[in-house]
Design a protein around this motif. Structure first.
Motif, PDB file in Angstrom:
ATOM      1  N   GLN A  75      36.113  61.200  43.080  1.00 34.66           N
ATOM      2  CA  GLN A  75      35.749  60.107  43.204  1.00 34.66           C
ATOM      3  C   GLN A  75      36.070  59.409  44.743  1.00 34.66           C
ATOM      4  O   GLN A  75      37.303  60.327  45.164  1.00 34.66           O
ATOM      5  CB  GLN A  75      35.886  59.168  42.539  1.00 34.66           C
ATOM      6  CG  GLN A  75      37.259  58.756  41.730  1.00 34.66           C
ATOM      7  CD  GLN A  75      36.844  57.860  40.690  1.00 34.66           C
ATOM      8  OE1 GLN A  75      36.161  57.653  40.240  1.00 34.66           O
ATOM      9  NE2 GLN A  75      37.775  57.781  40.585  1.00 34.66           N
ATOM     10  N   SER A  92      31.327  48.502  54.374  1.00 31.40           N
ATOM     11  CA  SER A  92      30.682  48.677  53.381  1.00 31.40           C
ATOM     12  C   SER A  92      31.793  47.117  53.152  1.00 31.40           C
ATOM     13  O   SER A  92      32.923  47.051  52.283  1.00 31.40           O
ATOM     14  CB  SER A  92      32.054  49.329  52.671  1.00 31.40           C
ATOM     15  OG  SER A  92      33.147  50.022  53.316  1.00 31.40           O
ATOM     16  N   PHE A  94      31.774  42.875  52.316  1.00 33.45           N
ATOM     17  CA  PHE A  94      31.716  42.107  51.098  1.00 33.45           C
ATOM     18  C   PHE A  94      31.991  40.454  52.260  1.00 33.45           C
ATOM     19  O   PHE A  94      32.730  39.571  52.505  1.00 33.45           O
ATOM     20  CB  PHE A  94      32.935  41.751  49.790  1.00 33.45           C
ATOM     21  CG  PHE A  94      32.620  42.920  49.407  1.00 33.45           C
ATOM     22  CD1 PHE A  94      31.744  43.412  48.433  1.00 33.45           C
ATOM     23  CD2 PHE A  94      33.628  44.151  49.024  1.00 33.45           C
ATOM     24  CE1 PHE A  94      31.701  44.357  47.705  1.00 33.45           C
ATOM     25  CE2 PHE A  94      33.505  45.778  49.075  1.00 33.45           C
ATOM     26  CZ  PHE A  94      32.487  45.824  48.647  1.00 33.45           C
ATOM     27  N   LEU A  97      33.382  37.282  50.987  1.00 37.24           N
ATOM     28  CA  LEU A  97      35.177  37.764  50.452  1.00 37.24           C
ATOM     29  C   LEU A  97      35.896  37.603  51.861  1.00 37.24           C
ATOM     30  O   LEU A  97      35.555  37.993  52.739  1.00 37.24           O
ATOM     31  CB  LEU A  97      35.852  38.911  50.059  1.00 37.24           C
ATOM     32  CG  LEU A  97      34.626  39.029  48.345  1.00 37.24           C
ATOM     33  CD1 LEU A  97      35.312  40.257  48.246  1.00 37.24           C
ATOM     34  CD2 LEU A  97      34.923  37.855  47.289  1.00 37.24           C
ATOM     35  N   GLU A 101      41.063  40.158  51.428  1.00 40.40           N
ATOM     36  CA  GLU A 101      40.430  40.349  50.133  1.00 40.40           C
ATOM     37  C   GLU A 101      39.249  41.462  50.058  1.00 40.40           C
ATOM     38  O   GLU A 101      39.180  42.937  49.676  1.00 40.40           O
ATOM     39  CB  GLU A 101      39.266  39.421  49.241  1.00 40.40           C
ATOM     40  CG  GLU A 101      40.663  38.328  48.347  1.00 40.40           C
ATOM     41  CD  GLU A 101      39.495  37.221  48.710  1.00 40.40           C
ATOM     42  OE1 GLU A 101      39.977  36.364  47.044  1.00 40.40           O
ATOM     43  OE2 GLU A 101      38.297  37.444  48.639  1.00 40.40           O
ATOM     44  N   LEU A 105      40.566  45.645  48.420  1.00 36.34           N
ATOM     45  CA  LEU A 105      39.283  46.354  47.701  1.00 36.34           C
ATOM     46  C   LEU A 105      39.125  47.653  48.049  1.00 36.34           C
ATOM     47  O   LEU A 105      38.795  49.004  47.070  1.00 36.34           O
ATOM     48  CB  LEU A 105      38.193  46.217  47.702  1.00 36.34           C
ATOM     49  CG  LEU A 105      37.611  44.651  47.308  1.00 36.34           C
ATOM     50  CD1 LEU A 105      36.684  43.722  47.165  1.00 36.34           C
ATOM     51  CD2 LEU A 105      37.892  44.954  45.413  1.00 36.34           C
ATOM     52  N   PRO A 110      46.879  47.915  46.181  1.00 34.20           N
ATOM     53  CA  PRO A 110      47.267  46.892  47.259  1.00 34.20           C
ATOM     54  C   PRO A 110      48.262  45.998  46.937  1.00 34.20           C
ATOM     55  O   PRO A 110      49.058  45.815  46.070  1.00 34.20           O
ATOM     56  CB  PRO A 110      46.249  46.470  47.322  1.00 34.20           C
ATOM     57  CG  PRO A 110      45.202  46.166  46.159  1.00 34.20           C
ATOM     58  CD  PRO A 110      45.830  47.596  45.513  1.00 34.20           C
TER      59      PRO A 110
ATOM     60  N   ARG B 165      43.370  42.022  40.137  1.00 33.22           N
ATOM     61  CA  ARG B 165      42.947  42.873  40.745  1.00 33.22           C
ATOM     62  C   ARG B 165      41.554  43.244  40.411  1.00 33.22           C
ATOM     63  O   ARG B 165      40.359  43.113  40.907  1.00 33.22           O
ATOM     64  CB  ARG B 165      43.388  43.953  41.567  1.00 33.22           C
ATOM     65  CG  ARG B 165      43.020  45.138  41.570  1.00 33.22           C
ATOM     66  CD  ARG B 165      43.329  46.297  42.750  1.00 33.22           C
ATOM     67  NE  ARG B 165      43.159  47.040  43.690  1.00 33.22           N
ATOM     68  CZ  ARG B 165      42.373  47.479  44.354  1.00 33.22           C
ATOM     69  NH1 ARG B 165      42.428  46.356  45.261  1.00 33.22           N
ATOM     70  NH2 ARG B 165      41.926  48.331  45.168  1.00 33.22           N
ATOM     71  N   LEU B 168      38.700  40.184  41.351  1.00 29.76           N
ATOM     72  CA  LEU B 168      38.564  40.672  42.846  1.00 29.76           C
ATOM     73  C   LEU B 168      37.434  41.817  42.683  1.00 29.76           C
ATOM     74  O   LEU B 168      36.034  41.457  43.679  1.00 29.76           O
ATOM     75  CB  LEU B 168      39.837  41.432  43.785  1.00 29.76           C
ATOM     76  CG  LEU B 168      38.909  41.529  44.790  1.00 29.76           C
ATOM     77  CD1 LEU B 168      38.336  40.401  45.965  1.00 29.76           C
ATOM     78  CD2 LEU B 168      40.665  41.540  46.244  1.00 29.76           C
ATOM     79  N   ILE B 169      37.713  42.900  42.250  1.00 30.75           N
ATOM     80  CA  ILE B 169      36.583  44.349  41.995  1.00 30.75           C
ATOM     81  C   ILE B 169      35.184  43.338  41.128  1.00 30.75           C
ATOM     82  O   ILE B 169      34.122  43.607  41.880  1.00 30.75           O
ATOM     83  CB  ILE B 169      37.252  45.117  41.112  1.00 30.75           C
ATOM     84  CG1 ILE B 169      37.966  45.605  41.496  1.00 30.75           C
ATOM     85  CG2 ILE B 169      36.394  46.263  40.524  1.00 30.75           C
ATOM     86  CD1 ILE B 169      38.959  46.632  41.484  1.00 30.75           C
ATOM     87  N   ARG B 171      34.453  40.367  42.021  1.00 27.76           N
ATOM     88  CA  ARG B 171      33.741  39.595  42.557  1.00 27.76           C
ATOM     89  C   ARG B 171      32.965  40.705  43.296  1.00 27.76           C
ATOM     90  O   ARG B 171      31.325  39.871  43.719  1.00 27.76           O
ATOM     91  CB  ARG B 171      34.095  38.401  42.939  1.00 27.76           C
ATOM     92  CG  ARG B 171      34.383  37.330  42.504  1.00 27.76           C
ATOM     93  CD  ARG B 171      35.085  36.456  42.992  1.00 27.76           C
ATOM     94  NE  ARG B 171      36.694  36.890  43.275  1.00 27.76           N
ATOM     95  CZ  ARG B 171      38.170  36.815  44.661  1.00 27.76           C
ATOM     96  NH1 ARG B 171      37.384  35.879  45.559  1.00 27.76           N
ATOM     97  NH2 ARG B 171      38.667  36.840  44.965  1.00 27.76           N
ATOM     98  N   ALA B 172      33.073  41.600  43.656  1.00 27.31           N
ATOM     99  CA  ALA B 172      33.148  42.651  45.431  1.00 27.31           C
ATOM    100  C   ALA B 172      31.238  43.594  44.190  1.00 27.31           C
ATOM    101  O   ALA B 172      30.777  43.141  45.660  1.00 27.31           O
ATOM    102  CB  ALA B 172      34.011  43.487  45.611  1.00 27.31           C
ATOM    103  N   ALA B 180      30.779  48.279  46.748  1.00 29.42           N
ATOM    104  CA  ALA B 180      31.732  48.884  46.244  1.00 29.42           C
ATOM    105  C   ALA B 180      31.470  49.911  45.900  1.00 29.42           C
ATOM    106  O   ALA B 180      32.125  50.190  45.635  1.00 29.42           O
ATOM    107  CB  ALA B 180      31.212  47.853  44.788  1.00 29.42           C
ATOM    108  N   TYR B 185      33.709  51.740  43.604  1.00 23.77           N
ATOM    109  CA  TYR B 185      34.115  51.178  41.712  1.00 23.77           C
ATOM    110  C   TYR B 185      33.172  51.418  41.167  1.00 23.77           C
ATOM    111  O   TYR B 185      31.949  51.542  41.792  1.00 23.77           O
ATOM    112  CB  TYR B 185      34.611  49.984  41.972  1.00 23.77           C
ATOM    113  CG  TYR B 185      35.321  49.837  43.023  1.00 23.77           C
ATOM    114  CD1 TYR B 185      36.262  49.508  42.099  1.00 23.77           C
ATOM    115  CD2 TYR B 185      35.513  49.710  44.219  1.00 23.77           C
ATOM    116  CE1 TYR B 185      37.883  49.597  43.520  1.00 23.77           C
ATOM    117  CE2 TYR B 185      37.044  48.935  45.063  1.00 23.77           C
ATOM    118  CZ  TYR B 185      37.769  48.865  44.546  1.00 23.77           C
ATOM    119  OH  TYR B 185      38.756  48.677  45.366  1.00 23.77           O
TER     120      TYR B 185
END
Lengths: 510, 310
Positions: A75, A92, A94, A97, A101, A105, A110, B165, B168-169, B171-172, B180, B185
Motif C-alpha cells: 500500500q 489528492s 481535501f 481542510l 492538515e 494526511l 506527522p 490524527r 483527521l483521517i 474527515r478526509a 483519501a 487510507y
C-alpha cells in the motif's frame, strides 16, 4: 549520476485488466538523482506503472528492486516508508481542510500540527514555493494546490519523487520555477520520475526518457539527443499531420459580450469580472488560463446555463443573456463543456438519447411532442461516422465509451448541428494525439465555413495551433483579445497572470 | 400569569433530560456523516436500542448493563447497514430507510412480552454539594449519569475530530474519498467504524427513552426522535457543539410544548411538534443556496458511494 548503482530497478512488470493489458513486460532503471521521463499517450500505461511503484496497484508479474533490495509495496504507506513520494495529476487534496492538515494526511508520522506549520513554512521558503499553512485548500489556485502536494512530499525527504503531469495546470513562468525546484532536488540526490506528454519540457528537464506505447516499452533514450519530432513518433507510432488552417477573411460579429460580471454559483468557484470580447464569423478565439480562473463559469454563462442581463451577451446582434441553452441553440449557439460524463453527456443514456438531448431543436428530432427515434438514430450515426467514434453502435451507453471516443462524440454532436457559434472547453483533454487532431481539424473546418469558434483550453500548444486571436482568463478577468500570430510563450504567460506570486528557488542549498 | 406556573429551574432540568436521547443519536450520526455516509436508519437503531436496553435491564435488574446492551444492539444493526452499503454497495438512502422500518418491526416483536412492565430505576448521579446549590443545583446537577455522559461524548467527538490524527483521517475520508484512497487510507474500514459508533450512540439514546425518560416500553416509542436527530446534524452544520446547542433547543421546544399545554395555552401542539423540522428545512435551504458559510462544512463525499478504482 547513472554510473552509480540504480536506485530503482523495474523488471518485467506486467499488469492486465479485463480486456486490456495496461503494462506488458516493462523494464527500466532509475538512478539516484536522475530526472527520468516517462513518456506516452493517454492510455499508454503510464498511470498504471506509477501506481505499481507507489503501491496502489499490485503487478501481475515482474519485480521491483529498490537499492538492490526486493521491493513490493502493499500500500502507499509502504512506498512512503521506503522513500517514494508522489505528486498526483488530479490533486489528492481535501478542499475543506487547511494546508497543514492536508500535508499531515500525506505523511507517515506527522509532527504535531503546530510544528508542522513551521516546517511547511521553512521548506516552502527554501524551495521558493510560498504557502500559508493555515489557509483552506479550497481557496487556493491550481498552482498553489500543486505546491501543497510537492511540499507534502518534500517534508518526507524522499529518495524518489513521482510527478504525474505536473505542468498541465501551470503558467509558463510557474513551469520555469517548478523546473528550477526539480533541478535543485536532483542536485541534492533526489531522483524524479517525471510523467508527461509534453516533449519540449522533457527535452529541457530530463536526462533519460522511457517511452511507453500500448502498455509496452518502446525505447529508453536520452531525450536531449532526440528531436521532439522523433520522440513524438516513438510515442504515437505514426506520423502526425498538423491541422491545416487556410487563410480566410472574417465576417461580421456573431457573438458580442460587453461588461459581463457574474458571481460564481459554486462556493469555491471564480466570479467573472467585466468580460468583454467580440467574435467574428470565421474566427477562432482561443482563451487560455490556468484551471480555476473562471473557465467553467465563462462556459456556463455563454452556453446559457447561467443567465445574465440580456444585453450583456449578443448573438448575431440579438440580446440573448436571459435565454437558456435551448433558446440559444435555436438561435445558433452551441456549447461543449469540459466534463464529458455528467455534463456534456448523461452517463447511463445511449448515444442516441444523448444525441437527442442536445440536437433536438436544431435537427428537428421531435414531432408533435414525440421523439422521432429514427431521425435521432440517424443523427447519432452520422456523428459516429464523421468523427470516427469507436463504438459498436449508437445504442451503447455513454459511460461505456473511452474518454477520447466520448469526447469525439460530444464535440461532433455540436459541430454536426451547423452552429453559427460554438463554445468548447478543453476540447481535447485526455484525448490521444490522433483524435485530438481530428477534433481540432473539425473546429477549424467549421470556422472555415463561417462559424465563430471559442476554444477555452489549458493547453497552450493547442491554442497556438487553432486560434486566430488569443485572450487569457486570470482570476475571472479576460485580457483583451490579441492576434495569435507572433505571440511568444512569454507574452502568453504574462497574460495568464505570470507566476502568481511565486519566486524562484535560491541557487544555493540551505 | 399563565407562564408564571413554569419554573425556570425545573424547565432547564426537564429540557436536559428531553434533549439527551436526540443528542446521543445526533452526535453519533454526526460522526457517521463526517465520514461521508448518510445513515437514515437512526430511528430504527434508536428503537432497537430502546427495546434491547429495556430487556437487558429488566432481565438483569441492572440499568447499566441495559445501556451497554442497547449500545451493542444499535451497533449490531449499524453493522448490518455497513455491510449493505460499504461491502455490498447498496444505496445508502434506501438502506437507511429500510433499516428504520426493520428496526421498528424487530423491536415490536422483541418487546411484546415487556409492555406495561417498569424497568429498574436508574439512580441519579450523586454530585454531593453541587446538587445543593440553589437553582443551579436543581437545573444542572441533579441528573443521571447518562446526561453527563452525552455531554462528555460531545466534547470527546469535538476533540477527536479537531485534534486527533484518526479524526483527521475520518474527515478526509468524508471530504474526498478518492483522494483519501489515493493516499492509502482504508475508506471502507473508516466508514464502517464510524457507522458502528453512530449505531451505538443511537442505541444509547433509545435506551435513555425506555429506561429513564418514559420509563416504560411501548411500541414505536421513539416517535420520530431519530428523524429529529438527523435534522439536528444538518442544523448543527456538522459541528459537535452546535449539535449540543441544537439538541437543547429542540429539547426545550418539546418541554415547552408540554408545559404550555399544562398551563392551558391554546396553541395546537402540532405547531411545536413541527418546529424542529421546519427549522431544519429553513437551514437546508439556507445551506444549499451556496452563499452561506455553512455550505463549506458539509462533508464533500456525503452520500456518495465509494468504488475503489484500479
Amino acid at each position: 549520476m547513472t554510473a552509480h548503482a540504480p536506485l530503482l530497478q523495474l523488471s518485467g512488470l506486467t499488469k492486465a485488466y479485463p480486456g486490456v493489458v495496461a503494462n506488458d513486460d516493462v523494464s527500466f532503471d532509475i538512478g539516484p538523482g536522475q530526472i527520468h521521463a516517462l513518456l506516452g499517450e493517454n492510455g499508454a500505461g503510464k498511470s498504471t506503472l506509477v501506481k505499481m511503484i507507489y503501491g496502489l496497484v499490485k503487478p501481475d508479474k515482474g519485480e521491483m528492486r529498490l537499492r538492490g533490495q526486493a521491493y513490493a509495496p502493499g500500500q502507499p504507506s509502504d512506498a512512503r516508508k521506503s522513500g517514494i513520494a508522489m505528486v498526483f495529476q488530479h490533486f489528492s487534496l481535501f478542499d475543506a481542510l487547511d494546508v497543514a492538515e492536508n500535508v499531515a494526511l500525506g505523511m507517515e508520522n506527522p509532527p504535531p500540527l503546530r510544528d508542522l506549520a513551521t516546517r511547511i513554512r521553512d521548506v516552502s521558503e527554501a524551495y521558493g514555493l510560498p504557502l500559508d499553512p493555515a489557509r483552506l485548500v479550497g481557496e487556493l489556485s491550481a498552482g498553489e494546490r500543486q505546491r501543497v502536494e510537492i511540499i507534502r512530499c518534500l517534508l518526507q525527504d524522499p529518495k524518489l519523487l513521482i510527478m504525474d503531469e505536473p505542468t498541465s495546470v501551470l503558467t509558463p513562468q510557474e513551469v520555469d520555477i517548478l523546473f528550477r525546484t526539480l533541478r535543485k532536488l536532483s542536485d541534492e540526490g533526489t531522483a524524479i520520475l517525471y510523467i508527461s506528454h509534453k516533449l519540449e519540457e522533457i527535452r529541457s528537464l530530463c536526462s533519460e526518457a522511457t517511452i511507453l506505447r500500448g502498455g509496452k516499452k518502446v525505447a529508453t533514450c536520452d531525450p536531449r539527443e532526440k528531436s521532439a519530432r522523433e520522440l513524438a513518433e516513438l510515442m504515437v507510432g505514426q506520423l502526425l499531420t498538423p491541422p491545416e488552417r487556410p487563410e480566410r477573411p472574417f465576417g461580421d460579429v456573431v457573438l458580442q459580450v460587453d461588461g459581463l460580471s457574474l458571481a460564481s454559483n459554486n462556493p469555491f468557484g471564480t466570479s467573472l469580472k467585466d468580460i468583454n470580447f467580440a467574435l467574428r464569423a470565421g474566427e477562432v478565439l482561443g482563451i487560455a488560463g490556468v484551471a480555476g480562473n473562471g473557465q467553467d463559469e465563462l462556459l456556463l454563462v455563454l452556453s446559457g446555463e447561467l443567465a445574465s442581463p440580456s444585453d450583456r451577451v449578443r448573438l448575431l446582434g440579438q440580446p440573448v443573456g436571459h435565454l437558456g441553452p435551448n433558446g440559444r441553440r435555436e438561435l445558433g449557439l452551441v456549447a461543449a463543456p469540459e466534463e464529458r460524463l455528467g455534463h456534456a453527456a448523461a452517463p447511463d443514456m445511449s448515444l442516441t438519447e444523448n444525441a437527442y438531448l442536445s440536437g433536438a431543436h436544431r435537427k428537428g428530432l421531435a414531432k408533435n411532442g414525440f421523439i422521432d427515434w429514427a431521425k435521432t438514430r440517424a443523427f447519432a450515426e452520422s456523428v459516429i461516422a464523421r468523427f470516427d467514434v469507436r463504438t459498436p453502435g449508437p445504442h451503447v451507453v455513454a459511460r461505456a465509451l473511452s474518454g477520447g471516443n466520448l469526447q469525439k462524440f460530444v464535440i461532433g454532436r455540436e459541430i454536426e448541428q451547423n452552429p453559427a457559434v460554438i463554445i468548447v472547453n478543453q476540447p481535447t483533454w485526455g484525448v490521444d494525439a490522433s483524435a485530438a487532431a481530428t477534433i481540432r481539424q473539425a473546429l477549424l473546418d467549421l470556422a472555415g465555413q463561417g462559424a465563430g469558434v471559442v476554444v477555452i483550453s489549458q493547453d497552450l500548444d493547442e491554442l497556438l495551433e487553432v486560434a486566430d486571436s488569443f485572450a487569457a482568463l486570470n482570476e475571472g478577468r479576460l485580457t483583451p483579445p490579441r492576434p495569435a500570430k507572433g505571440l511568444t510563450v512569454d507574452e502568453i504567460g504574462l497574460m495568464m497572470g505570470g507566476a502568481h506570486g511565486m519566486h524562484a528557488a535560491e541557487g544555493t542549498a540551505q | 400569569m399563565i407562564l408564571g406556573s413554569i419554573q425556570p429551574a425545573v424547565l432547564i432540568a426537564a429540557l436536559m433530560v428531553a434533549a439527551t436521547p436526540i443528542l446521543l443519536a445526533a452526535i453519533g450520526e454526526l460522526v457517521v456523516e463526517k465520514a461521508g455516509v448518510l445513515n437514515l436508519g437512526v430511528e430504527g437503531m434508536m428503537i432497537l436500542g430502546a427495546v434491547a436496553g429495556f430487556i437487558v435491564a429488566v432481565q438483569t435488574g441492572n440499568p447499566t448493563l441495559g445501556f451497554i446492551g442497547a449500545a451493542v444492539a444499535g451497533g449490531l444493526l449499524a453493522l448490518l447497514f455497513a455491510l449493505l452499503t460499504q461491502v455490498l454497495m447498496a444505496n445508502q438512502v434506501a438502506s437507511g430507510l429500510a433499516l428504520t422500518l426493520f428496526g421498528l418491526g424487530l423491536s415490536a416483536l422483541l418487546g411484546q412480552a415487556y409492555v406495561g412492565i417498569s424497568p429498574p430505576r436508574t439512580p441519579k448521579l450523586d454530585l454531593g454539594p453541587l446538587s445543593d446549590i440553589p437553582f443551579l443545583g436543581r437545573a444542572f446537577f441533579s441528573h443521571d449519569a447518562l446526561v453527563y455522559l452525552a455531554i462528555a461524548i460531545v466534547i470527546g467527538v469535538w476533540w477527536f475530530l479537531k485534534y486527533s490524527r484518526a479524526g483527521l483521517i475520518l474527515r478526509a475520508v468524508g471530504e474526498n474519498h478518492d483522494a483519501a484512497h489515493g493516499l492509502g487510507y482504508h475508506v471502507k474500514r473508516v466508514r464502517a467504524l464510524a457507522i458502528v459508533f453512530g449505531g451505538a450512540c443511537a442505541g444509547l439514546g433509545g435506551a435513555y427513552l425506555s429506561l429513564i425518560r418514559v420509563p416504560q416500553w411501548t411500541e414505536g416509542m421513539t416517535a420520530g426522535a431519530g428523524w429529529i436527530a438527523l435534522a439536528l446534524v444538518v442544523f448543527a452544520s456538522w459541528r459537535p457543539f452546535r449539535a449540543l446547542a441544537g439538541a437543547y433547543l429542540f429539547g426545550g421546544i418539546v418541554v415547552l410544548q408540554l408545559n404550555l399545554q399544562a398551563a392551558g395555552v391554546k396553541i395546537p401542539v402540532e405547531y411545536l411538534s413541527m418546529s424542529p423540522y421546519l427549522i431544519t428545512i429553513i437551514v437546508l435551504v439556507f445551506i444549499s443556496s451556496g452563499k452561506a458559510r455553512g455550505s463549506l462544512n458539509a462533508p464533500g463525499s456525503l452520500n456518495r458511494p465509494f468504488h475503489a478504482s484500479g
